[in-house]
Scaffold this motif. Sequence first.
Motif, PDB file in Angstrom:
ATOM      1  N   UNK A  62       0.778  -1.336  -0.001  1.00 36.98           N
ATOM      2  CA  UNK A  62       0.126  -0.141   0.037  1.00 36.98           C
ATOM      3  C   UNK A  62       0.796   1.395   0.002  1.00 36.98           C
ATOM      4  N   UNK A  63       2.150   1.335   0.680  1.00 34.85           N
ATOM      5  CA  UNK A  63       2.986   2.455   0.500  1.00 34.85           C
ATOM      6  C   UNK A  63       3.712   2.738  -0.949  1.00 34.85           C
ATOM      7  N   UNK A  64       3.364   1.699  -1.854  1.00 33.18           N
ATOM      8  CA  UNK A  64       4.180   1.847  -3.093  1.00 33.18           C
ATOM      9  C   UNK A  64       5.118   1.022  -3.134  1.00 33.18           C
ATOM     10  N   UNK A  65       5.851   0.453  -2.291  1.00 32.35           N
ATOM     11  CA  UNK A  65       6.831  -0.365  -2.388  1.00 32.35           C
ATOM     12  C   UNK A  65       6.718  -1.575  -3.279  1.00 32.35           C
ATOM     13  N   UNK A  66       7.647  -1.904  -4.014  1.00 35.18           N
ATOM     14  CA  UNK A  66       7.666  -2.999  -4.791  1.00 35.18           C
ATOM     15  C   UNK A  66       8.101  -4.424  -4.265  1.00 35.18           C
ATOM     16  N   UNK A  67       7.228  -5.388  -4.503  1.00 44.00           N
ATOM     17  CA  UNK A  67       7.814  -6.512  -3.835  1.00 44.00           C
ATOM     18  C   UNK A  67       8.210  -7.661  -5.227  1.00 44.00           C
ATOM     19  N   UNK A  68       9.197  -8.044  -5.076  1.00 48.01           N
ATOM     20  CA  UNK A  68       9.602  -8.970  -6.175  1.00 48.01           C
ATOM     21  C   UNK A  68      10.050 -10.368  -5.508  1.00 48.01           C
ATOM     22  N   UNK A  69       9.742 -11.373  -6.330  1.00 48.65           N
ATOM     23  CA  UNK A  69      10.009 -12.695  -5.892  1.00 48.65           C
ATOM     24  C   UNK A  69      11.385 -13.098  -6.390  1.00 48.65           C
ATOM     25  N   UNK A  70      12.396 -13.529  -5.592  1.00 47.74           N
ATOM     26  CA  UNK A  70      13.791 -13.951  -6.000  1.00 47.74           C
ATOM     27  C   UNK A  70      13.623 -15.444  -5.786  1.00 47.74           C
ATOM     28  N   UNK A  71      13.795 -16.107  -7.072  1.00 44.68           N
ATOM     29  CA  UNK A  71      13.439 -17.595  -7.168  1.00 44.68           C
ATOM     30  C   UNK A  71      14.149 -18.474  -6.568  1.00 44.68           C
ATOM     31  N   UNK A  72      15.646 -18.547  -6.804  1.00 42.18           N
ATOM     32  CA  UNK A  72      16.501 -19.336  -6.552  1.00 42.18           C
ATOM     33  C   UNK A  72      16.978 -19.312  -4.997  1.00 42.18           C
TER      34      UNK A  72
END
Length: 299
Positions: A62-72
């Motif tokens: 909600x604060x605009x931060x991006x979440x990204x999956x780091x797979x390995x």
Amino acid sequence: MGDRQFRTVLEGGSYFEGPRWHDGAWWASDFYRHTVSRVRPEGGEDVVLEVENQPSGLGWLPDGSLLVVSMKDHRLLRVSDGDVTTHADLSDVCGGHLNDMVVDASGRAYVGDFGFDLMGGGAPAPASVKRVDPDGTVTVVAEGLKFPNGSVITPDGGTLIVGETWGNRFTAFDIAADGSLGNRRVWAELGPEPEGSSIEELLGQVVVAPDGCTLDAEGHVWVADGFGSRVLRVAPGGSIVDEIAAPDGMGVFACALGGDDGRTLLLCCAPDFYEHTRAPVREAVLVSTEVAVPHAGLP
């Protein structure tokens, strides 16, 4: 392709995944270039982040931060004002690469993993869905899924729909106020449930392999058929009401609705998904086409 008109949005990728429309632009991960990019609707990309251990699912808090999956390395990264931190480490609850993700309006992330070593030829095994709360707390909320992959949340925030790539189906859950999942049920049955102890056995039984997907305003899901070189518009229950073939020679592995009116369907296309064939070359493309029903308003 028939008379379907595609527009090339971006060329030169290795393998695009996790597409999203956010703040007037497309966003996508590229597995084997290890990049997350903001892609301008008229074309051209701005690399926002490099993820050494391979990026996948994307979402925003909600604060605009991006979440990204780091797979390995089974991490969920948080990007805020240019700073990259570990939002959560899911290593203890993963049987394979961490993979696709959907984030709800309150910032809870629901993320799946492969369940086994797909690229290394491991034996198929079920996997779980994990919930990551805004404070980074990790909770396993569903188990026994056959490669949980692309997922969507209904606009009211009440239902999570998860594609099972090796299951010929979408499975739905009610989302409780605390983020827990209940009332598990088949949302769309696309074929008999595959059975077998090897990838080869399962492959012969896959009718539709749900990969990345997107929800439209009529409650239908557009989904990339990971083995079928097409995207399908699937109604609740499993009826296929529309189909778009990928450009010649391409598979399609994810899709997203976006654009100013929500009616542009973006396709992540590449000849195949294998790391050893995709990583050395730059053959992946993002293409778009127009559809009649706009997106539902949420990822």
